[in-house]
Design a protein around this motif. Structure first.
Motif, PDB file in Angstrom:
ATOM      1  N   GLY A 157      -7.813   0.264  -0.647  1.00 16.51           N
ATOM      2  CA  GLY A 157      -7.624  -0.053   0.763  1.00 16.51           C
ATOM      3  C   GLY A 157      -8.521  -1.195   1.214  1.00 16.51           C
ATOM      4  O   GLY A 157      -8.088  -2.064   1.993  1.00 16.51           O
ATOM      5  N   TRP A 158      -9.752  -1.211   0.710  1.00 17.06           N
ATOM      6  CA  TRP A 158     -10.669  -2.304   1.047  1.00 17.06           C
ATOM      7  C   TRP A 158     -10.138  -3.646   0.552  1.00 17.06           C
ATOM      8  O   TRP A 158     -10.196  -4.652   1.269  1.00 17.06           O
ATOM      9  CB  TRP A 158     -12.042  -2.024   0.443  1.00 17.06           C
ATOM     10  CG  TRP A 158     -12.894  -3.249   0.277  1.00 17.06           C
ATOM     11  CD1 TRP A 158     -13.295  -4.115   1.254  1.00 17.06           C
ATOM     12  CD2 TRP A 158     -13.422  -3.764  -0.959  1.00 17.06           C
ATOM     13  NE1 TRP A 158     -14.051  -5.141   0.704  1.00 17.06           N
ATOM     14  CE2 TRP A 158     -14.151  -4.941  -0.635  1.00 17.06           C
ATOM     15  CE3 TRP A 158     -13.382  -3.332  -2.274  1.00 17.06           C
ATOM     16  CZ2 TRP A 158     -14.807  -5.695  -1.609  1.00 17.06           C
ATOM     17  CZ3 TRP A 158     -14.040  -4.080  -3.240  1.00 17.06           C
ATOM     18  CH2 TRP A 158     -14.735  -5.235  -2.908  1.00 17.06           C
ATOM     19  N   GLY A 179      -9.196   5.499  -3.571  1.00 18.20           N
ATOM     20  CA  GLY A 179      -8.250   4.989  -2.586  1.00 18.20           C
ATOM     21  C   GLY A 179      -8.901   4.014  -1.624  1.00 18.20           C
ATOM     22  O   GLY A 179      -8.276   3.027  -1.209  1.00 18.20           O
ATOM     23  N   ALA A 180     -10.167   4.275  -1.282  1.00 13.72           N
ATOM     24  CA  ALA A 180     -10.878   3.380  -0.376  1.00 13.72           C
ATOM     25  C   ALA A 180     -11.101   2.012  -0.999  1.00 13.72           C
ATOM     26  O   ALA A 180     -11.064   0.986  -0.302  1.00 13.72           O
ATOM     27  CB  ALA A 180     -12.213   3.996   0.022  1.00 13.72           C
ATOM     28  N   GLY A 189       0.817  -1.214   0.000  1.00 11.88           N
ATOM     29  CA  GLY A 189       0.000   0.000   0.000  1.00 11.88           C
ATOM     30  C   GLY A 189       0.846   1.256   0.000  1.00 11.88           C
ATOM     31  O   GLY A 189       0.519   2.240  -0.689  1.00 11.88           O
ATOM     32  N   TYR A 206      -7.309  -4.659   2.784  1.00 13.15           N
ATOM     33  CA  TYR A 206      -7.856  -5.028   4.085  1.00 13.15           C
ATOM     34  C   TYR A 206      -8.489  -6.420   4.024  1.00 13.15           C
ATOM     35  O   TYR A 206      -8.300  -7.251   4.931  1.00 13.15           O
ATOM     36  CB  TYR A 206      -8.888  -3.995   4.517  1.00 13.15           C
ATOM     37  CG  TYR A 206      -9.600  -4.317   5.803  1.00 13.15           C
ATOM     38  CD1 TYR A 206      -8.899  -4.502   6.990  1.00 13.15           C
ATOM     39  CD2 TYR A 206     -10.991  -4.427   5.838  1.00 13.15           C
ATOM     40  CE1 TYR A 206      -9.563  -4.792   8.179  1.00 13.15           C
ATOM     41  CE2 TYR A 206     -11.660  -4.715   7.013  1.00 13.15           C
ATOM     42  CZ  TYR A 206     -10.946  -4.900   8.174  1.00 13.15           C
ATOM     43  OH  TYR A 206     -11.605  -5.193   9.348  1.00 13.15           O
TER      44      TYR A 206
END
Length: 353
Positions: A292-293, A288-289, A193, A296
């Protein structure tokens, strides 16, 4: 009393997701994914000012990501190795078709700006899927064959004239081999990331012409003046419309560089910069989310660490390509990337793999 009918494999896979002992481990990423993808579907409709924006492309991308991820989760529960191998072969065939390669003719790669478009992304996806299949396979012969397939994909990239694709595919293969010896995934995923964030930050600095002159000239030589000009246009539009952006799919209408070019696809060849220009800061945060998801979800995945890190390396390579090219402008790339993420986060159904 008659014995109940046997459940179908798909139904068993769904029930396994709901009642597995580690079910609580996967619920958080699923809820986060629903929220993020929901935001990605709603925001383009909001950021289309006065009806001038065209959110259909963004909605199609959300649909492709959702469908690919769901299919990956289901097939990953049933036949993960076979599915990954098929994805690899399909991506390779799609790359060959996209390059318009025919017998007796020269290879014509249909990507712009250094070959960081559909062909390169599909080659990376093909290599990554083959490596994921190899890592998950139980038989040594199957592992060897699948890794040779990934190596063949890298060689194909050279034949197609995509040096970037060769380096990226080979890098994914090496990361997969290294991941087989790693046991802690969180630090590795955090590093992936961070590497992606560094590339995005550098591309933004190039667009703003904020780098030292020597470094800027060096990067511009690698990126081409045309792409740097596109990035600069995107940064200017983002500063002029910071919240809502100019509207989905409107960069090509408002970019001076695009208007002066006869051969262009109307994109700035950078997904973050395109989001900033067309959907404002919220669009960038949502993009970006999504990444990131996915990271994650890989961090919380019930799959083995080598499979998780191989998929993470592939997704990172695709994210880097999307940050400096137009990889995400092609639906097969977005669908294939999310399918690979679904495979790497699926909970295996009971029974033999």
């Amino acid at each position: 009393m008659t014995a109940p009918a046997e459940h179908s494999p798909v139904r068993e896979a769904v029930r396994e997701h709901l009642r597995a002992p580690g079910g609580e481990r996967g619920r958080g990423p699923d809820v986060l994914g629903a929220l993020v993808l929901g935001g990605c579907a709603v925001w383009p409709l909001i950021s289309a000012p006065g009806g001038d924006g065209r959110p259909e492309g963004a909605l199609l991308a959300v649909l492709a990501v959702t469908a690919g991820y769901v299919f990956g989760r289901i097939s990953g529960s049933l036949v993960p190795v076979a599915t990954a191998a098929v994805v690899s072969a399909g991506a390779l065939v799609a790359a060959l078709v996209s390059s318009r390669r025919t017998f007796g003719t020269t290879v014509a790669v249909v990507t712009q700006s250094g070959g960081t478009g559909a062909v390169t992304a599909l080659l990376v996806l093909a290599a990554g899927a083959a490596c994921c299949a190899a890592t998950a396979a139980r038989r040594p012969a199957a592992r060897t064959a699948l890794r040779l397939q990934a190596l063949a994909v890298a060689g194909t990239a050279l034949l197609l004239g995509s040096f970037v694709g060769f380096v990226a595919a080979l890098g994914v293969l090496l990361c997969s081999l290294a991941a087989a010896r790693m046991r802690r995934r969180l630090f590795a995923l955090a590093g992936l990331g961070l590497a992606t964030a560094l590339v995005v930050g550098t591309s933004w600095a190039v667009a703003e012409r904020a780098l030292p002159e020597g470094l800027s000239v060096s990067l511009e030589g690698q990126l081409t003046q045309y792409r740097v000009a596109l990035w600069h246009d995107a940064a200017e539009l983002a500063k002029a419309h910071p919240v809502l952006g100019v509207g989905p799919d409107r960069f090509g209408d408002l970019s001076p560089t695009v208007s002066q070019s006869l051969d262009t696809d109307g994109t700035p060849h950078s997904a973050p910069l395109q989001q900033a220009a067309e959907q404002g800061v919220v669009g960038v945060l949502l993009l970006g989310a999504v990444f990131g998801w996915l990271l994650y979800g890989l961090g919380r995945s019930p799959c083995s660490t080598p499979v998780v890190l191989t998929a993470g390396a592939t997704l990172t390579a695709l994210a880097v390509l999307a940050s400096v090219g137009n990889a995400l402008s092609f639906t097969p790339v977005t669908a294939g990337a999310s399918l690979l993420a679904g495979l790497a986060t699926a909970r295996r159904a009971a029974g033999p793999a």
